[in-house]
Motif scaffolding. Sequence first.
Motif, PDB file in Angstrom:
ATOM      1  N   UNK A 116      23.214  64.580   5.348  1.00 20.97           N
ATOM      2  CA  UNK A 116      23.871  64.816   4.396  1.00 20.97           C
ATOM      3  C   UNK A 116      25.551  64.339   4.591  1.00 20.97           C
ATOM      4  N   UNK A 117      25.836  64.475   5.891  1.00 22.63           N
ATOM      5  CA  UNK A 117      27.450  63.879   6.303  1.00 22.63           C
ATOM      6  C   UNK A 117      27.465  62.343   6.537  1.00 22.63           C
ATOM      7  N   UNK A 118      26.707  61.734   7.398  1.00 20.55           N
ATOM      8  CA  UNK A 118      26.939  60.518   7.961  1.00 20.55           C
ATOM      9  C   UNK A 118      25.538  59.601   7.680  1.00 20.55           C
ATOM     10  N   UNK A 119      24.551  60.114   7.097  1.00 21.71           N
ATOM     11  CA  UNK A 119      23.318  59.435   6.567  1.00 21.71           C
ATOM     12  C   UNK A 119      22.663  59.007   7.590  1.00 21.71           C
ATOM     13  N   UNK A 120      21.889  57.733   7.604  1.00 19.70           N
ATOM     14  CA  UNK A 120      20.856  57.543   8.657  1.00 19.70           C
ATOM     15  C   UNK A 120      21.302  57.580  10.226  1.00 19.70           C
ATOM     16  N   UNK A 121      22.760  57.264  10.465  1.00 15.09           N
ATOM     17  CA  UNK A 121      23.128  57.567  11.660  1.00 15.09           C
ATOM     18  C   UNK A 121      22.827  58.816  12.261  1.00 15.09           C
ATOM     19  N   UNK A 122      23.058  59.866  11.678  1.00 16.60           N
ATOM     20  CA  UNK A 122      22.491  61.219  11.989  1.00 16.60           C
ATOM     21  C   UNK A 122      21.066  61.041  12.798  1.00 16.60           C
ATOM     22  N   UNK A 123      20.136  60.568  11.938  1.00  9.98           N
ATOM     23  CA  UNK A 123      18.778  60.533  12.578  1.00  9.98           C
ATOM     24  C   UNK A 123      18.705  59.746  13.726  1.00  9.98           C
ATOM     25  N   UNK A 124      19.630  58.625  13.715  1.00 11.23           N
ATOM     26  CA  UNK A 124      19.641  57.708  15.103  1.00 11.23           C
ATOM     27  C   UNK A 124      19.987  58.600  16.300  1.00 11.23           C
ATOM     28  N   UNK A 125      21.296  59.426  16.186  1.00 12.17           N
ATOM     29  CA  UNK A 125      21.748  59.893  17.077  1.00 12.17           C
ATOM     30  C   UNK A 125      20.938  61.289  17.610  1.00 12.17           C
ATOM     31  N   UNK A 126      20.214  61.852  16.635  1.00 11.95           N
ATOM     32  CA  UNK A 126      19.428  62.928  17.108  1.00 11.95           C
ATOM     33  C   UNK A 126      18.339  62.422  17.962  1.00 11.95           C
ATOM     34  N   UNK A 127      17.852  61.218  17.603  1.00 16.47           N
ATOM     35  CA  UNK A 127      16.839  60.510  18.337  1.00 16.47           C
ATOM     36  C   UNK A 127      17.269  60.407  19.888  1.00 16.47           C
ATOM     37  N   UNK A 128      18.465  59.733  19.939  1.00 16.30           N
ATOM     38  CA  UNK A 128      18.978  59.302  21.049  1.00 16.30           C
ATOM     39  C   UNK A 128      19.254  60.777  21.971  1.00 16.30           C
ATOM     40  N   UNK A 129      19.629  61.667  21.561  1.00 20.94           N
ATOM     41  CA  UNK A 129      20.016  62.932  22.196  1.00 20.94           C
ATOM     42  C   UNK A 129      18.748  63.358  22.823  1.00 20.94           C
ATOM     43  N   UNK A 130      17.577  63.305  21.924  1.00 21.94           N
ATOM     44  CA  UNK A 130      16.095  63.665  22.444  1.00 21.94           C
ATOM     45  C   UNK A 130      15.766  62.836  23.653  1.00 21.94           C
ATOM     46  N   UNK A 131      15.996  61.704  23.309  1.00 19.36           N
ATOM     47  CA  UNK A 131      15.612  60.636  24.498  1.00 19.36           C
ATOM     48  C   UNK A 131      16.188  61.068  25.739  1.00 19.36           C
ATOM     49  N   UNK A 132      17.594  61.571  25.653  1.00 22.82           N
ATOM     50  CA  UNK A 132      18.373  61.779  26.986  1.00 22.82           C
ATOM     51  C   UNK A 132      17.841  63.160  27.537  1.00 22.82           C
ATOM     52  N   UNK A 133      17.550  63.741  26.726  1.00 21.21           N
ATOM     53  CA  UNK A 133      16.833  65.149  27.182  1.00 21.21           C
ATOM     54  C   UNK A 133      15.527  64.926  27.605  1.00 21.21           C
ATOM     55  N   UNK A 134      14.700  63.840  27.396  1.00 20.44           N
ATOM     56  CA  UNK A 134      13.323  63.643  27.910  1.00 20.44           C
ATOM     57  C   UNK A 134      13.683  62.898  29.234  1.00 20.44           C
ATOM     58  N   UNK A 135      14.488  62.129  29.347  1.00 23.46           N
ATOM     59  CA  UNK A 135      14.907  61.468  30.565  1.00 23.46           C
ATOM     60  C   UNK A 135      15.244  62.695  31.731  1.00 23.46           C
ATOM     61  N   UNK A 136      16.042  63.550  31.394  1.00 19.94           N
ATOM     62  CA  UNK A 136      16.443  64.532  32.291  1.00 19.94           C
ATOM     63  C   UNK A 136      15.219  65.442  32.600  1.00 19.94           C
ATOM     64  N   UNK A 137      14.483  65.934  31.548  1.00 12.18           N
ATOM     65  CA  UNK A 137      13.198  66.760  32.029  1.00 12.18           C
ATOM     66  C   UNK A 137      12.160  65.974  32.642  1.00 12.18           C
ATOM     67  N   UNK A 138      12.102  64.700  32.395  1.00 17.96           N
ATOM     68  CA  UNK A 138      11.034  63.958  33.235  1.00 17.96           C
ATOM     69  C   UNK A 138      11.327  63.927  34.700  1.00 17.96           C
ATOM     70  N   UNK A 139      12.483  64.183  34.929  1.00 19.57           N
ATOM     71  CA  UNK A 139      12.756  64.063  36.513  1.00 19.57           C
ATOM     72  C   UNK A 139      13.004  65.468  37.145  1.00 19.57           C
TER      73      UNK A 139
END
Length: 440
Positions: A118-141
């Motif tokens: 609601x605040x920044x539009x589709x960029x919010x969706x992109x950023x939360x996916x990026x954050x999850x990918x970073x968490x996945x990188x950490x959890x995998x190792x």
Amino acid sequence: MSTAPMHHAADKMTSPTRAALTRTIVAIVIGNGFVAYDFTVYSFSAVLIGNLFFPSSNPAASLLLSLATFGAGFVMRPLGAIMIGHIADSHGRKAGMTLSLTLMTIGTWMIACLPTYASIGPLATVLIVVARLMQGLAAGGEIGPASASLMESVPYQRRCFMVSWRGASQGAAAFAAALVGAGTTALVSPAAMQEWGWRIPFMLGGLIGPVGWYLRRRMPAAASEKPVRFMPGRMFAEHARPLIYGILCMAAPSVSIYITVFHMPAYLVRTLHRPAAISLLTACLSGLAILVVTPLAGRIADRLASRKTLQYLTMTASLAAAWPAFWALTHGVSDVVALVIITAFVALAVNNAGAGSVLMLEAFPRHRRAAALAVIYSLGVVIFGGFSPFLVTWLINLTGNPMVPAWYLMAATGVTLVALNRFPEHSSAERVPYGGRVAG
């Protein structure tokens, strides 16, 4: 002639001091628990996150997109396993674990602070996916170095019990995540929860991160082995059988924990229409069951001649119990009975972190084991566990059959039983001798 007495003699000569061992265990368990908490707390907020970052006129579509993002974090796990596992094998376990903790902390704070759609539009969706990918990188190792460090810190006859604390810490993380979610839901109004309350579990996780990082930096360091050039192709060529069967062995444990612990709250609310408070209490009790039962199972496994015996027993029992358990849940048992059924099933199905991980670690030489276990774990979870909440939800919507989770669990358990039978297990005389130190 058996070499076991020689192994025991080496253990006595090289065992770390009790104080150093305690610091190592605390640093690994707290850090691993933090990584597990931050990666999985998302699942308990899936409905709210779906509404805030994946808005849709269809609530089911929002939930599916949110669950797909939860699964997207698993896509990065194999890369994290290779990258961080190699660092742990060549530059010390502590270096790999410290990096995984740092990446997880950054990803968690991103989610906690992100503006919504609601605040920044589709960029919010992109950023939360990026954050999850970073968490996945950490959890995998994380899993490989943490498990290898615990195993290498004790003699042969205590390995399953020691490594089981890594699995127990994941139970503690699930308990904490569900408890925080339940507490936040109870104390914060629905409107405030939608606006800012959902961020509280992530902020709490972000605050724990620096504590775990500090503890790991203070872990006792041992002399690192000579750096080894890491070539994934060569690792797969030289150890294809344990890697392939190890990945298949991950089917039952990964599906069990992601269906019966992390997806269960959404399943109880969306499919079975039970109260949200009861569903989160189920997750709390399930996490507590894992925390208590996993070390007990590890101690029992250490007393058995084979690392496989206890796994055969518990998985066969959980295979037999899956259908009756879900049949009872879907046929109107009381909330109290539902809590008992789910907790008992979790205690039965998710308790082999010690024996299972040690069996896999012992199949590889020391300079490969952290990366190998990380690859096995991450690929197994990606293939079987990470997207299981999404697939189960989709299949329920498609078929209208609430028993889908039971069939999914039974199929995964069958795959693991076959793979476990084929996994190469060495006799105690053939296993890699105890190294005596935790690599730093």
